[in-house]
Design an enzyme around this catalytic site. Structure first.
Site, short mmCIF file in Angstrom:
data_model
loop_
_atom_site.label_atom_id
_atom_site.label_comp_id
_atom_site.label_asym_id
_atom_site.label_seq_id
_atom_site.Cartn_x
_atom_site.Cartn_y
_atom_site.Cartn_z
N GLY A 11 0.81 -1.22 0.00
CA GLY A 11 0.00 0.00 0.00
C GLY A 11 0.84 1.27 0.00
O GLY A 11 2.06 1.23 -0.14
N LYS A 86 -9.46 2.75 5.07
CA LYS A 86 -9.18 4.08 5.62
C LYS A 86 -10.05 5.21 5.09
O LYS A 86 -9.73 6.38 5.29
CB LYS A 86 -7.71 4.42 5.38
CG LYS A 86 -7.35 4.48 3.90
CD LYS A 86 -6.23 5.45 3.63
CE LYS A 86 -6.17 5.80 2.18
NZ LYS A 86 -5.44 6.95 1.81
N SER A 126 -3.93 7.24 13.75
CA SER A 126 -4.32 8.48 13.07
C SER A 126 -4.65 9.55 14.09
O SER A 126 -5.11 9.26 15.20
CB SER A 126 -5.56 8.17 12.23
OG SER A 126 -6.19 9.37 11.84
N TYR A 151 -14.51 4.72 11.05
CA TYR A 151 -13.08 4.54 10.77
C TYR A 151 -12.24 5.00 11.98
O TYR A 151 -11.35 4.30 12.45
CB TYR A 151 -12.69 5.34 9.52
CG TYR A 151 -11.21 5.65 9.43
CD1 TYR A 151 -10.30 4.67 9.04
CD2 TYR A 151 -10.73 6.91 9.76
CE1 TYR A 151 -8.95 4.96 8.99
CE2 TYR A 151 -9.38 7.20 9.71
CZ TYR A 151 -8.49 6.22 9.33
OH TYR A 151 -7.16 6.50 9.29
N LYS A 155 -9.70 2.92 14.83
CA LYS A 155 -8.34 3.27 15.27
C LYS A 155 -8.28 3.37 16.79
O LYS A 155 -7.33 2.90 17.42
CB LYS A 155 -7.89 4.59 14.62
CG LYS A 155 -7.65 4.50 13.11
CD LYS A 155 -6.49 3.59 12.77
CE LYS A 155 -6.32 3.37 11.28
NZ LYS A 155 -5.36 2.33 10.91
N ASN A 180 -1.91 14.31 8.02
CA ASN A 180 -2.41 14.08 6.65
C ASN A 180 -1.29 13.64 5.70
O ASN A 180 -0.61 14.48 5.12
CB ASN A 180 -3.10 15.34 6.12
CG ASN A 180 -4.46 15.54 6.75
OD1 ASN A 180 -4.55 15.71 7.97
ND2 ASN A 180 -5.51 15.50 5.97
N LEU A 201 -7.49 15.38 -0.28
CA LEU A 201 -7.30 16.65 -0.99
C LEU A 201 -6.19 16.59 -2.06
O LEU A 201 -6.43 17.02 -3.19
CB LEU A 201 -6.98 17.77 0.02
CG LEU A 201 -6.81 19.14 -0.63
CD1 LEU A 201 -8.09 19.63 -1.26
CD2 LEU A 201 -6.29 20.16 0.39
N ARG A 296 -17.89 19.88 4.44
CA ARG A 296 -18.14 18.42 4.39
C ARG A 296 -18.55 17.96 5.79
O ARG A 296 -17.82 18.23 6.76
CB ARG A 296 -16.85 17.72 3.95
CG ARG A 296 -16.96 16.22 3.87
CD ARG A 296 -15.77 15.60 3.15
NE ARG A 296 -14.52 15.75 3.87
CZ ARG A 296 -13.36 15.24 3.46
NH1 ARG A 296 -13.28 14.58 2.32
NH2 ARG A 296 -12.27 15.41 4.16
C1 UD1 Z 1 -9.23 12.11 7.16
C2 UD1 Z 1 -9.03 11.67 8.57
C3 UD1 Z 1 -7.70 11.01 8.75
C4 UD1 Z 1 -7.59 9.85 7.82
C5 UD1 Z 1 -7.74 10.37 6.40
C6 UD1 Z 1 -7.71 9.15 5.50
C7 UD1 Z 1 -10.15 12.99 10.22
C8 UD1 Z 1 -10.08 14.18 11.11
N1 UD1 Z 1 -9.11 12.80 9.45
O1 UD1 Z 1 -8.41 13.20 6.93
O2 UD1 Z 1 -7.57 10.51 10.05
O3 UD1 Z 1 -6.35 9.23 7.97
O4 UD1 Z 1 -9.00 11.04 6.27
O5 UD1 Z 1 -8.44 9.29 4.37
O6 UD1 Z 1 -11.10 12.26 10.21
N2 UD1 Z 1 -10.92 18.85 1.17
C9 UD1 Z 1 -11.55 19.69 0.25
N3 UD1 Z 1 -11.96 19.16 -0.94
C10 UD1 Z 1 -11.78 17.83 -1.25
C11 UD1 Z 1 -11.13 16.99 -0.33
C12 UD1 Z 1 -10.73 17.52 0.89
O7 UD1 Z 1 -11.73 20.87 0.51
O8 UD1 Z 1 -12.20 17.41 -2.34
C13 UD1 Z 1 -10.44 19.41 2.45
C14 UD1 Z 1 -11.12 18.80 3.67
O9 UD1 Z 1 -12.23 19.55 4.05
C15 UD1 Z 1 -9.99 18.90 4.70
C16 UD1 Z 1 -8.72 18.79 3.87
O10 UD1 Z 1 -9.09 19.09 2.53
O11 UD1 Z 1 -10.00 20.16 5.30
C17 UD1 Z 1 -8.10 17.41 3.92
O12 UD1 Z 1 -9.11 16.44 3.64
P1 UD1 Z 1 -8.73 14.91 3.39
O13 UD1 Z 1 -7.56 14.83 2.49
O14 UD1 Z 1 -9.98 14.22 2.98
O15 UD1 Z 1 -8.25 14.38 4.81
P2 UD1 Z 1 -8.92 14.53 6.25
O16 UD1 Z 1 -10.39 14.51 6.15
O17 UD1 Z 1 -8.27 15.66 6.94
#
Ligand code: UD1
Length: 337
Positions: A11, A86, A126, A151, A155, A180, A201, A296
Site C-alpha cells: 500500500g 481508511k 491516526s 473509521y 483506530k 495528513n 485533498l 463536508r
Molecule cells: C481524514 C481523517 C484522517 C484519515 C484520512 C484518511 C479525520 C479528522 N481525518 O483526513 O484521520 O487518515 O482522512 O483518508 O477524520 N478537502 C476539500 N476538498 C476535497 C477533499 C478535501 O476541501 O475534495 C479538504 C477537507 O475539508 C480537509 C482537507 O481538505 O479540510 C483534507 O481532507 P482529506 O484529504 O480528505 O483528509 P482529512 O479529512 O483531513
C-alpha cells in the site's frame, strides 16, 4: 537484526516504509491482500532498492493463513501494521465492514505476534483518535474524545486492543498517529495508487489538474481560520516512512522505551485548503480549477501536530513542506509507468 513483517507493505505508506527499512538494513516480508493496492508497488520497491520482497496475498481476517506466514518465518522480530481500510465516508456507509476488517485483522495479528514471540509492534494510527481537538497544536496528551466516524473508532479500539493484549507479554508497541499523509517517493517509482476513488485533498487536486475531474471543491471557506478554509497538517510520505524505521530502531536499541507509547506524526504546521491549492499552483505553474462548496459533514475545522515528542525520543525531524509534497504528488500523477 530479525526479520520485519509489514502488513499492507504494498500500500501507499507501507511501500514507502518497506523501502526505508530495506535502506536501513532490514529484511522485510509483506502481508497484503491487495484489496486497495497494486502489485506494481512491489516492482517499484525492487527498482529503488534492488531487493525483491515477498508479499503474501493473505487477508489478516483469515487466522489460519496468517499463522502459516508466521510459521514459515519463525525469525520475525518486529511487525509494522498498516493493512486497514481508511476511507472516512465509506466507514459511515459500511461500519460493519470497517469493524470486521480493521478490528478482526488486528486481533488475529496480535494473536500471531504473541504466539511467535515477536518483540516489537508498530501501529499505523491516526490523529482522528483525538476527535475534535480544542487546544492546538495537538500533543499526545490531548484527550481522546469520541471519534467522528466508524473509521476513527476502529483506530481508537485498535489502540486499546494493542495496549491490553500486549500488557502481560514481552511485546513493546508504538502507536504512530499520522496527520495528513501526502506526496510520493523522490524516485517517482512509488506513490499513492489506490484501487478505490481518491477522496483526499492532494489526489483530488492532481486529478483535477490532469483533467480527470472537472474541478476541486473546497469544502467551506467561512470557518474561523486565516482564510476561512480548513487547516490540516500535511506530512510527506517519505518523512512518515522515516518515522517508522526510527520507531523500530528506538524499540530495538533504547532500554528506556516504554511498553506502549504514542507519537504524533505531522510536520507541526497548519496549512489551509486554499494555501495547499496555492502551493500546487506555484510549483506546477498552472492554475487549478476550483470552487468553494459547502462544508463536508464530519470535517474538523483545524488540526495540526506538536511532534516534539517524536523528535525528542525517536530523533525524527520531518523536513518536507507542502510545496515538496505537491511537487512530488504532481510528478507521480504524471508518471508514464
Ligand atoms: C481524514 C481523517 C484522517 C484519515 C484520512 C484518511 C479525520 C479528522 N481525518 O483526513 O484521520 O487518515 O482522512 O483518508 O477524520 N478537502 C476539500 N476538498 C476535497 C477533499 C478535501 O476541501 O475534495 C479538504 C477537507 O475539508 C480537509 C482537507 O481538505 O479540510 C483534507 O481532507 P482529506 O484529504 O480528505 O483528509 P482529512 O479529512 O483531513
Amino acid at each position: 537484526m530479525g526479520k520485519i513483517l509489514v502488513t499492507g507493505g504494498v500500500g501507499y505508506i507501507g511501500s514507502h516504509t518497506v523501502v526505508d527499512l530495506i535502506e536501513n538494513g532490514y529484511e522485510v516480508i509483506s502481508v497484503d491482500n491487495l484489496v486497495n493496492s497494486k502489485e506494481s508497488a512491489l516492482e517499484g520497491i525492487e527498482r529503488i532498492t534492488g531487493i525483491s520482497i515477498e508479499n503474501y496475498e493473505v487477508d489478516l481476517c483469515d487466522l489460519n493463513d496468517l499463522r502459516q506466514v508466521f510459521s514459515e518465518h519463525p525469525d520475525i522480530s518486529g511487525v509494522i501494521h498498516f493493512a486497514a481500510l481508511k476511507a472516512v465516508g465509506e466507514s459511515v456507509e459500511e461500519p460493519v465492514l470497517y469493524f470486521r476488517n480493521n478490528v478482526n485483522g488486528l486481533i488475529n495479528l496480535v494473536d500471531c505476534c504473541i504466539e511467535s514471540n515477536v518483540k516489537h509492534f508498530i501501529f499505523s494510527s491516526s490523529c482522528t483518535v483525538y476527535g475534535v481537538v480544542e487546544n492546538l497544536p495537538c500533543t499526545e496528551d490531548s484527550p481522546i474524545k469520541p471519534a467522528e466516524s466508524p473509521y476513527g473508532r476502529t483506530k481508537q479500539i485498535s489502540e486499546m486492543i494493542i495496549e491490553d493484549s500486549f500488557r502481560n507479554t514481552d511485546v513493546k508497541a508504538i502507536l504512530l498517529r499520522y496527520f495528513n499523509p501526502a506526496g510520493a517517493h523522490k524516485s517517482n517509482l512509488l506513490g499513492e495508487n489506490p484501487k478505490k476513488v481518491a477522496l483526499n485533498l492532494v489526489p483530488v487536486i492532481t486529478e483535477t489538474a490532469l483533467g480527470l475531474r472537472e474541478k476541486t471543491v473546497v469544502f467551506g471557506d467561512q470557518f474561523d481560520t486565516r482564510d476561512g478554509s480548513c487547516v490540516r497538517d500535511y506530512i510527506h510520505v517519505m518523512d512518515l516512512a522515516d518515522a517508522h524505521t526510527k520507531a523500530l530502531q528506538f524499540l530495538e536499541n533504547s532500554p528506556e522505551a516504554k511498553k506502549l507509547d504514542s507519537y504524533n506524526l505531522g510536520i507541526g504546521k497548519g496549512v489551509t485548503v486554499l494555501e495547499a491549492i496555492k502551493a500546487f499552483e506555484k510549483v506546477t505553474g498552472q492554475p487549478l480549477n476550483y470552487e468553494i462548496g459547502p462544508p463536508r459533514p464530519g470535517d474538523v475545522v483545524a488540526i495540526y501536530a506538536d511532534h516534539t515528542k517524536a523528535t525528542k525520543d525517536l530523533g525524527w525531524n520531518p523536513t518536507r513542506g507542502i510545496e515538496e509534497i505537491m511537487e512530488s504528488a504532481w510528478k507521480w500523477a504524471n508518471r508514464k509507468n
